[in-house]
Motif scaffolding. Structure first.
Motif, mmCIF file in Angstrom:
data_model
loop_
_atom_site.group_PDB
_atom_site.id
_atom_site.type_symbol
_atom_site.label_atom_id
_atom_site.label_comp_id
_atom_site.label_asym_id
_atom_site.label_seq_id
_atom_site.Cartn_x
_atom_site.Cartn_y
_atom_site.Cartn_z
ATOM 1 N N ALA A 106 0.801 -1.232 0.000
ATOM 2 C CA ALA A 106 0.000 0.000 0.000
ATOM 3 C C ALA A 106 0.836 1.284 0.000
ATOM 4 N N PRO A 107 1.927 1.385 0.801
ATOM 5 C CA PRO A 107 2.701 2.636 0.769
ATOM 6 C C PRO A 107 3.262 2.964 -0.612
ATOM 7 N N VAL A 108 3.707 1.941 -1.318
ATOM 8 C CA VAL A 108 4.260 2.154 -2.666
ATOM 9 C C VAL A 108 3.157 2.616 -3.613
ATOM 10 N N LEU A 109 1.986 1.997 -3.517
ATOM 11 C CA LEU A 109 0.876 2.358 -4.398
ATOM 12 C C LEU A 109 0.442 3.801 -4.177
ATOM 13 N N VAL A 110 0.337 4.214 -2.915
ATOM 14 C CA VAL A 110 -0.067 5.598 -2.627
ATOM 15 C C VAL A 110 1.006 6.571 -3.114
ATOM 16 N N GLN A 115 2.088 11.544 -4.580
ATOM 17 C CA GLN A 115 3.233 11.988 -3.781
ATOM 18 C C GLN A 115 2.931 13.303 -3.059
ATOM 19 N N GLY A 116 2.073 14.121 -3.666
ATOM 20 C CA GLY A 116 1.759 15.412 -3.079
ATOM 21 C C GLY A 116 1.139 15.319 -1.697
ATOM 22 N N LEU A 117 0.565 14.150 -1.340
ATOM 23 C CA LEU A 117 -0.027 13.989 -0.013
ATOM 24 C C LEU A 117 1.031 14.005 1.083
ATOM 25 N N GLN A 118 2.293 13.753 0.726
ATOM 26 C CA GLN A 118 3.355 13.825 1.731
ATOM 27 C C GLN A 118 3.527 15.255 2.233
ATOM 28 N N SER A 120 1.046 17.617 2.208
ATOM 29 C CA SER A 120 -0.170 18.093 2.874
ATOM 30 C C SER A 120 -0.502 17.349 4.162
ATOM 31 N N GLY A 121 0.197 16.214 4.401
ATOM 32 C CA GLY A 121 -0.021 15.477 5.641
ATOM 33 C C GLY A 121 -1.054 14.372 5.562
ATOM 34 N N GLY A 122 -1.495 14.034 4.366
ATOM 35 C CA GLY A 122 -2.509 12.997 4.230
ATOM 36 C C GLY A 122 -1.980 11.647 3.800
ATOM 37 N N PHE A 123 -0.653 11.520 3.662
ATOM 38 C CA PHE A 123 -0.079 10.295 3.094
ATOM 39 C C PHE A 123 -0.346 9.074 3.972
ATOM 40 N N ASP A 124 -0.055 9.177 5.279
ATOM 41 C CA ASP A 124 -0.222 8.014 6.162
ATOM 42 C C ASP A 124 -1.684 7.594 6.280
ATOM 43 N N VAL A 125 -2.574 8.572 6.275
ATOM 44 C CA VAL A 125 -4.010 8.254 6.321
ATOM 45 C C VAL A 125 -4.424 7.511 5.052
#
Length: 521
Positions: A106-110, A115-118, A120-125
């Protein structure tokens, strides 16, 4: 079977699905607006949906349904049931492996998609929700298998109605789950992920009794020995052979979606959500018209191809294309000239601000510009799939992918996220025109007499309707009317009813009749 009646049945059931889908989006918009959390959810939900379109409703259905229709027409039900069991067994094992890999990766797919979610702070969610929702691809692939069987047996109602269950599950999650998750100290957006999983299970559950009633419930082989026997069934290899170019073709569209999502996350917080809200509205006419026609036409075209009826094949395509022009053109006009009213009434409340309305409207206009192409593709592509020619649409799709990204270079710097929608719309128009020319050149489609007169009448009626909607768009301040919700909704309903009466009344005065579209299959 009356094809117009069958298409109407599918369309009405799809209407129920889209209405509940709009209610679902209204509740999500009111609860979360367009934020980092909604961006994270939309990215996480797109990943299993991407694979669903790639392997289930996309490549798998394109390869499986024509073969299934051919087997039933030529070899009878017993051989067809053996084919169903073999394909179902191989599919189940493939899904188990895919789901495990998806949860782990899942981390690789997201990262690949957003990548822009890193920043904005939404990546881990997004990663957490991707892991939780990834098994949804398994449920929906089995739903696609079931729908292909039921449609081949001309049982269109259940497959068309099942998406309502996902929307109802979403609504329950937003209405009940969000406040409870807040009270429990859990991030509320996770309630939507739970709704997705429950909805997937419910959709599969209602298909099984329908399959049992027609005696086509698949027998899944859970042992390695059953898997080996299924793998050696000749029909499985034919499906896989047809899927290879189909996967490439559907991959093109999904690669385009992946690139566009990456671009949207770089534009800023909210961009993915604005595009998603606009996409939901655009999918309303696309599903009502295009999907309904595609569902009805593909098994009919496949059976006609197996029987060698070239004239009937061309007539079926012509019938579908006339319905596309009749119904999609006025919808496209409405999305271009009247989007603010639609977006305001549906979404403007709670956390969804006037600024969000404006941003969603610009995206919706971009989609509206290409609506005719998006709907027409649902009729034109089956014209190739039914002949088990998947390579031609694939080649066209690859060129259109390149064109779409070149258009992004032109539009996005000037229009932002709306440029992404406009690029998709323009690409769909080019794709549809290319496929239409291809079908004409090979003789699969021959325009029946009267196309010029028919098209002119539809254009005149659409322009008159568009003029009326433009007046309504300029006369009322749809955002300000949000202070009086019932008045705003009632005004919209009255305007849309008047627009429909004006459009169909004009067509009636010009001599277009519903009976002209009645056709038996």
């Amino acid at each position: 079977m009356n094809l117009l009646r069958a298409a109407s049945t599918v369309s009405l059931l799809t209407l129920a699905s889209r209405i509940t889908g709009l209610v679902r989006e209204q509740m999500v918009a009111a609860a979360f607006g367009a934020s980092v959390m909604t961006d994270a959810f939309n990215v996480a939900f797109r990943i299993p949906n991407l694979l669903r379109r790639l392997f289930a409703e996309g490549a798998f259905s394109q390869a499986f349904v024509p073969l299934l229709a051919e087997s039933r027409a030529r070899d009878g039900d017993e051989a067809t049931h053996a084919l169903i069991d073999a394909v179902a067994t191989v599919l189940l094992w493939a899904l188990l492996v895919t789901c495990v890999l998806g949860v782990v990766g899942a981390p690789v797919l997201v990262w690949l998609m957003a990548q822009g979610l890193q920043k904005s702070g939404g990546f881990d969610v997004a990663v957490a929700m991707t892991r939780f929702m990834f098994p949804y691809i398994g449920f929906m692939s089995l739903v696609a298998l079931s729908a292909g069987i039921l449609n081949t047996w001309k049982r269109f109602a259940v497959p068309a109605a099942t998406p309502v269950l996902l929307n109802l599950s979403f609504i329950a999650a937003a209405w009940w789950g969000v406040p409870h998750f807040k009270a429990w100290g859990i991030e509320p957006i996770y309630a939507l992920a739970l709704g997705v999983m429950v909805g997937g299970m419910l959709q599969l559950a209602v298909q099984l009794p329908a399959l049992k009633r027609i005696g086509a419930l698949p027998s899944f082989g859970l042992s390695v020995a059953r898997l080996r026997r299924a793998w050696h069934h000749p029909g499985v290899h034919r499906v896989l052979k047809q899927m290879a170019p189909a996967v490439l073709g559907v991959s093109v569209a999904q690669i385009s979606l992946l690139i566009n999502t990456q671009i949207a996350t770089q534009i800023g917080a909210g961009a993915v959500s604005w595009l998603t809200y606009a996409d939901r509205l655009m999918e309303f006419p696309t599903a009502l018209l295009g999907v309904a026609l595609g569902v009805v036409l593909l098994p009919q075209l496949s059976a006609t191809q197996a029987e060698g009826g070239s004239e009937r094949y061309a007539a079926l395509l012509d019938w579908g294309l006339r319905l596309v022009v009749l119904l999609a053109l006025p919808c496209a006009v409405a999305l271009i000239v009247f989007p603010e009213a639609l977006v305001s009434v549906l979404y403007h409340r709670g956390a969804f601000s006037a600024f969000d309305v404006h941003q969603t409207v610009t995206a919706l206009r971009g989609y509206g510009a290409g609506l005719l192409g998006l709907v027409a593709l649902k009729v034109l592509a089956p014209g190739f799939y039914a002949k088990q020619d998947i390579r031609t649409p694939v080649k066209v799709a690859i060129v259109v992918l390149v064109l779409t990204q070149l258009l992004n270079l032109l539009f996005v710097p000037r229009l932002g996220h709306a440029g992404l929608a406009l690029s998709i719309g323009c690409g769909a128009l080019v794709n549809a025109l290319w496929l239409l020319i291809g079908l004409y050149r090979r003789g699969s489609w021959r325009p029946a007499p009267g196309w010029l007169a028919f098209g002119s009448k539809v254009l005149v009626a659409s322009l008159l309707m568009g003029a009326g909607l433009t007046w309504a768009a300029q006369t009322f301040d749809w955002v300000a009317l949000g202070a009086r919700e019932l008045q705003r909704a009632g005004t919209l309903a009255a305007v849309l009813l008047a627009a429909a009466v004006l459009y169909f009344g004009t067509l009636l005065a010009l001599g277009v009749r519903v009976r002209h579209f009645a056709r038996r299959g």
